[in-house]
Design a protein around this motif. Structure first.
Motif, PDB file in Angstrom:
ATOM      1  N   ASP A   1      44.899  -0.334 -22.530  1.00 54.08           N
ATOM      2  CA  ASP A   1      44.902  -0.822 -21.001  1.00 54.08           C
ATOM      3  C   ASP A   1      44.993  -2.391 -21.049  1.00 54.08           C
TER       4      ASP A   1
ATOM      5  N   SER B   1      45.015   8.208 -24.067  1.00 56.90           N
ATOM      6  CA  SER B   1      44.614   6.782 -24.154  1.00 56.90           C
ATOM      7  C   SER B   1      43.307   6.366 -23.852  1.00 56.90           C
TER       8      SER B   1
ATOM      9  N   GLU C   1      38.516   5.441 -13.445  1.00 54.73           N
ATOM     10  CA  GLU C   1      39.422   4.394 -12.955  1.00 54.73           C
ATOM     11  C   GLU C   1      39.731   4.218 -11.727  1.00 54.73           C
TER      12      GLU C   1
ATOM     13  N   GLY D   1      40.624  -1.111 -12.632  1.00 57.26           N
ATOM     14  CA  GLY D   1      40.564  -0.369 -13.716  1.00 57.26           C
ATOM     15  C   GLY D   1      39.117   0.496 -13.975  1.00 57.26           C
ATOM     16  N   SER D   2      38.570   0.406 -15.175  1.00 52.02           N
ATOM     17  CA  SER D   2      37.626   1.559 -15.496  1.00 52.02           C
ATOM     18  C   SER D   2      36.305   0.760 -14.754  1.00 52.02           C
TER      19      SER D   2
END
Length: 539
Positions: free
Chosen positions: A205, A328, A344, A360-361
């Motif tokens: 990522d 991923s 996410e 993102g996460s």
């Protein structure tokens, strides 16, 4: 004779990697934690708390960037010459707790924990040495149905926090798929090299395909040309690198929407290819992963578990738009043994520099069947999920979804005569008891504790504290059995249109006199309640 040196003042400075937080930050965090806690409890989880320090050997060699137990953590040696470390996550302490209480705990054991964790690593933007996590774990559940439930609970948590469908996704993978392919490319029996590969894949990522390609091969240098930090690569052959990269890109896009005319696509992932909508779901992804897995039995076992998770989630109403099989997802910690997940956020926001930022996460976890077993002679399966509270709080704040209950300013009892502090404290006590019913928002009441010489300074203090009410009783009011109650918000509004001091004094803006006796504060209390009610209505 030399002049005596003035003592050196200690410079006030915040330690790098740590942060101060205001009451507004803490109130917002409290609201968020209460929401998460409620979701966890609806799934049957109960709270437990472990200490911030653990014996260093109990934490194990599972740090995200170091494989030595005394690196990456803050450690000290106690009087018994035992090394202690501040916890770096909440999972390793839970494993120790379960092992110590294994015979008395119900199995499976569902628990949640919120607390600070500590990492002794280089701080940077958004990377702290102290941060809060909120975990939920099921210990003693061998079936991947528990992992599916974890993913569902995380989806419910995101939506309970006001993050709408389409703005988040829970991504799910399985370390067995990765392990099987690593064995197939010749890394069986090479734990250090395997860990290097896992860390490289976990950067997908951040660095994309080409960055991961370098980390799997000769290595990668950070931006800055020859001056950037260099990360040594896994030095895999080209064929092995391409197989691992095909694993990351295994999500297969199905045909365009014409083929899906008879199917409900509302809960599928949508990708625009050549200007046309293409749909994909978890079943399509699993078919793509099967082609990459080849003949590896370990990888096929992992794919079978992912199939069970996908089927359970879909049947329960959690489609690919909410819970997505995604090859991923790696997760950096070494102790994961099966399914792994990440929550996410898909929206981006504009930061203080006007730049778009993708969050993102904001959480992750997975199955760790070997962690509790380190302390026991029997296998103990477990799975869990951890939310990064600070990161999620920043995301919710930017999304405008973190609506903490406004903190009320205090009712300020002013001090007109220093030798009557007991009288003023009595008024404050009476107001606290009357205004703070159980289960209702707190109304703070305080007696002014600064220098009471200048009354204007006391009102200035009340204004800065955003106090709604000031209580005033000088000697004249005391003799008359009265008290002045000042509506500070109304007074400010009235005073805004008055320019003459005499007129201001005559208007007594927002200020009224009420009967008061130490044994009968009812009129004072009623007046304060009325002012607070007007303020609540105005908001």
């Amino acid at each position: 004779m030399a002049k005596p040196q003035k003592p050196t003042r200690v410079r006030a400075r915040q330690p790098r990697g740590f942060t101060d937080r205001t009451s507004a930050d803490l109130d917002a965090q409290g609201e968020m934690l209460a929401t998460i806690r409620r979701v966890y409890e609806t799934y049957g989880f109960e709270p437990v708390e472990t200490p911030m320090f653990e014996y260093t050997d109990a934490l194990g060699k599972f740090l995200p960037d170091q494989d030595r137990p005394n690196a990456g953590v803050f450690s000290l040696e106690d009087d018994d010459e035992q090394w202690l470390s501040l916890r770096y996550d909440l999972t390793a302490p839970l494993a120790r707790y379960v092992a110590e209480n294994f015979e008395t705990l119900p199995k499976p054991y569902r628990s949640y924990r919120a607390g600070y964790v500590f990492r002794n690593e280089k701080p940077g933007p958004g990377r702290f040495r102290q941060f809060m996590q909120f975990d939920a774990d099921i210990v003693g559940a061998p079936n991947v149905s528990a992992d599916a439930e974890m993913a569902m609970m995380m989806a419910d948590t995101m939506e309970a926090l006001g993050i709408e469908r389409g703005q988040y996704v829970i991504r799910v993978n399985n370390r067995k798929v990765l392990d099987g392919i690593l064995d197939a490319i010749g890394l069986e029996g090479e734990p250090e090299r395997r860990l290097t590969v896992l860390r490289a894949l976990d950067k997908f990522d951040k660095f994309g395909v080409e960055g991961v390609r370098l980390l799997l091969g000769p290595g990668r240098r950070d931006e800055g040309g020859g001056e950037g930090d260099f990360t040594k690569g896994a030095e895999l052959p080209a064929e092995a690198i391409e197989r691992l990269l095909s694993l990351l890109k295994a999500v297969t896009h199905e045909s365009d929407e014409a083929e899906f005319a008879s199917r409900d696509t509302s809960d599928m992932r949508v990708t625009i290819i050549d200007g046309r909508k293409h749909f994909t779901d978890n079943q399509a992804t699993l078919r793509g992963l099967q082609r990459v897995a080849g003949e590896s039995q370990t990888a096929m076992e992992g794919l079978a578990e992912l199939q069970q998770i996908a089927d359970a989630c879909e049947t329960a109403g959690y489609g690919s738009k909410r819970i997505l099989i995604d090859s991923s997802v790696v997760r950096g910690l070494e102790y994961y043994t099966g399914p792994v997940f990440e929550a996410e956020l898909l929206f981006d926001v504009v930061n203080e520099r006007g730049q778009k930022v993708v969050f993102g996460s904001v959480g992750g976890g997975g199955r760790y069947d070997g962690l509790v077993s380190r302390f026991l002679s029997t296998p103990v399966p477990a799975t869990g999920f951890s939310i990064g509270v600070s990161r999620l709080q920043a995301a919710l704040k930017n999304l405008g979804r973190l609506q903490a209950r406004p903190r009320s300013g205090p009712v300020v009892v002013t001090v007109m005569e220093r030798d009557r502090m007991g009288d003023y404290q009595l008024m404050a006590r009476q107001l606290r008891e009357a205004l703070n019913a159980p289960g209702q928002p707190v109304v703070p009441v305080e007696v002014f504790q600064g220098n009471p010489k200048q009354f204007g300074k006391q009102l200035q203090y009340a204004d800065r504290r955003e106090a709604p009410v000031a209580i005033i009783q000088g000697s004249d009011e005391r003799v008359a059995g009265q008290v002045q109650v000042k509506d500070l918000a109304a007074g400010k509004a009235l005073a805004a249109g008055i320019t003459d001091n005499a007129e201001w004094r005559e208007a007594r803006a927002g200020q009224d006199v009420f009967r008061y006796a130490p044994g009968d504060p009812s009129e004072m209390i009623a007046a304060v309640r009325a002012i607070l009610a007007r303020g609540d209505a105005a908001r």
